[in-house]
Scaffold this motif. Sequence first.
Motif, mmCIF file in Angstrom:
data_model
loop_
_atom_site.group_PDB
_atom_site.id
_atom_site.type_symbol
_atom_site.label_atom_id
_atom_site.label_comp_id
_atom_site.label_asym_id
_atom_site.label_seq_id
_atom_site.Cartn_x
_atom_site.Cartn_y
_atom_site.Cartn_z
ATOM 1 N N VAL A 96 32.025 42.411 40.932
ATOM 2 C CA VAL A 96 31.528 41.356 40.821
ATOM 3 C C VAL A 96 33.286 40.205 40.565
ATOM 4 C CG1 VAL A 96 30.742 39.427 38.760
ATOM 5 C CG2 VAL A 96 29.487 42.057 39.441
ATOM 6 N N PHE A 97 33.896 40.860 39.114
ATOM 7 C CA PHE A 97 35.012 40.102 39.449
ATOM 8 C C PHE A 97 35.780 39.911 40.978
ATOM 9 C CE2 PHE A 97 34.394 39.543 35.331
ATOM 10 C CZ PHE A 97 34.517 38.122 34.572
ATOM 11 N N SER A 98 35.747 41.414 41.496
ATOM 12 C CA SER A 98 36.401 41.096 42.673
ATOM 13 C C SER A 98 36.084 40.277 43.842
ATOM 14 C CB SER A 98 36.199 42.309 43.437
ATOM 15 O OG SER A 98 37.274 44.018 42.581
ATOM 16 N N THR A 99 34.414 39.750 43.847
ATOM 17 C CA THR A 99 33.933 38.692 44.901
ATOM 18 C C THR A 99 34.516 38.063 44.212
ATOM 19 O OG1 THR A 99 32.208 40.277 45.095
ATOM 20 C CG2 THR A 99 31.821 37.950 45.705
ATOM 21 N N LEU A 100 34.321 37.183 42.846
ATOM 22 C CA LEU A 100 34.702 36.182 42.308
ATOM 23 C C LEU A 100 36.611 35.578 42.605
ATOM 24 C CD1 LEU A 100 32.993 36.029 38.940
ATOM 25 C CD2 LEU A 100 32.431 34.834 41.206
ATOM 26 N N GLN A 130 43.250 45.587 45.047
ATOM 27 C CA GLN A 130 43.891 43.879 45.707
ATOM 28 C C GLN A 130 43.063 42.782 45.905
ATOM 29 O OE1 GLN A 130 46.848 44.825 48.540
ATOM 30 N NE2 GLN A 130 46.376 46.887 48.518
ATOM 31 N N ALA A 131 41.689 42.839 45.428
ATOM 32 C CA ALA A 131 41.231 41.576 45.275
ATOM 33 C C ALA A 131 41.867 40.440 44.735
ATOM 34 C CB ALA A 131 40.159 41.351 44.844
ATOM 35 N N TYR A 132 42.536 40.797 42.989
ATOM 36 C CA TYR A 132 43.918 40.075 42.576
ATOM 37 C C TYR A 132 44.601 40.827 41.808
ATOM 38 C CZ TYR A 132 44.154 35.122 40.516
ATOM 39 O OH TYR A 132 45.331 34.034 39.951
ATOM 40 N N THR A 133 45.785 39.991 41.637
ATOM 41 C CA THR A 133 47.001 40.939 41.520
ATOM 42 C C THR A 133 46.355 41.982 39.962
ATOM 43 O OG1 THR A 133 47.785 39.818 39.574
ATOM 44 C CG2 THR A 133 48.456 39.376 41.874
ATOM 45 N N LEU A 135 43.583 43.534 39.288
ATOM 46 C CA LEU A 135 42.180 44.317 39.476
ATOM 47 C C LEU A 135 42.818 45.768 39.590
ATOM 48 C CD1 LEU A 135 39.889 42.523 41.329
ATOM 49 C CD2 LEU A 135 39.578 42.845 38.261
ATOM 50 N N TYR A 136 44.467 46.158 39.486
ATOM 51 C CA TYR A 136 45.001 47.081 40.221
ATOM 52 C C TYR A 136 44.315 47.880 38.699
ATOM 53 C CZ TYR A 136 48.321 47.087 36.763
ATOM 54 O OH TYR A 136 49.701 46.546 35.962
ATOM 55 N N PHE A 137 44.366 47.982 37.149
ATOM 56 C CA PHE A 137 43.994 48.571 36.647
ATOM 57 C C PHE A 137 42.851 49.122 36.794
ATOM 58 C CE2 PHE A 137 41.764 48.449 32.563
ATOM 59 C CZ PHE A 137 42.181 49.560 32.292
#
Length: 396
Positions: A96-100, A130-133, A135-137
């Motif tokens: 969900v957050f990767s999409t957002l 890598q959808a946002y910096t 989210l790698y965690f």
Amino acid sequence: MQRRAKLTEIDFVRGIAILGVLMVHSTSEATIDMKTSGLYGIYNFLNIFSKIGTTSFILLSSFVLFYNYYPQPFTFAQLKKFYRNRLLYIIVPYLVFSTLYFLHRWRLNKHEWSLPDMWPSFWHKVLTGQAYTHLYFVFISIQLYLLFPILLYLFKRFKWLAASAIIVGVVVQWAFFLLNREYWQVDNRGSWSLSYFGQYFLGAWLGIYFDRIRSWLVIAKESATVGKVISWCVLWAVWLSAGLGYVWLFYQSRVHRTMFSNALYDGLWDAYTMLTPIVLIQVAFLLRDKMKSSLWVAALRQLGIVSFGVYLLHPFVLFYYRQHPLHGGPGYMQHLWYAGGFVCALLVSWLVVYVLSRLTNLSWILFGSVPAQLEAERAKRKREAGNSVTPGTVSG
């Protein structure tokens, strides 16, 4: 076999870890823009010394898993439940957050809204974290969850492997560092779980042997011995030295452009981030007894409970906060503006996660198990309040 008791102290460590994440992200721009400031050393310190979040969360995740599962038979039914929970409470929020965040960045970069162009890019970023910096965690956590049943089996099957888990983890981690530098040259090394095997295996070791080492972790006057006090002082001294050394490396690099070997960075980072959770666990035991008497301590534990949601959400808050930079004014206002970013990232994210978790039963889609943890904590407080009422004070 009966499950081990829940360790509420872990929530304090999570709370401190998420504060570290927020500090790193809220000072990132300052480490670039404030190099001429007389307070740059403070910004650099806050930015680097606070780099404890991801590694602490990884270690805590490993610790909790092995603490709960190692003493018990790990059945097929448990395996199904384990992966079901990770699918619902980790992978769904991640998607969900990767999409957002992907849509957010796509809009910022003013790309054409074309599904054939977006779809391959989206899945590439999802499958590499890598959808946002930040989210790698979560991407790393998913890798480690996939490995957990295998490692649990090996540690239960070979007791010597469990006993030497820390050494094995560090060796595998550094083998990956060295082989990657010399041969593989994998992009985004920090997005792969092998980079954190030292922290992960240390967490496993702590979880497996916690009952044996608990008395050493708890700093208490009544149980203190000369040997314990010396070992505590050594631990804290080495931890602080590694952390300050890591800060110094970055200061020299950022201000004076001094070049150091990657091995030195990795060595100090590894020592600092492996010792930090142990130090924080000791701090958590010290805070535990103050939870009922201190509002700040209780709030820190509450922050730890919602930390996963805050982690996922806070970059949105920081982004919109930074859309309103200062233009002119006294120099101290710039420092207050950077401090405001940290405060907003903390309070706004915390409030949104808490309110949404209380308002709707579907908030698990965004924040995983956070709503259930909040509800469990609320029910626990109600039970404790009920038990504290004396029979003579009950009316009706």
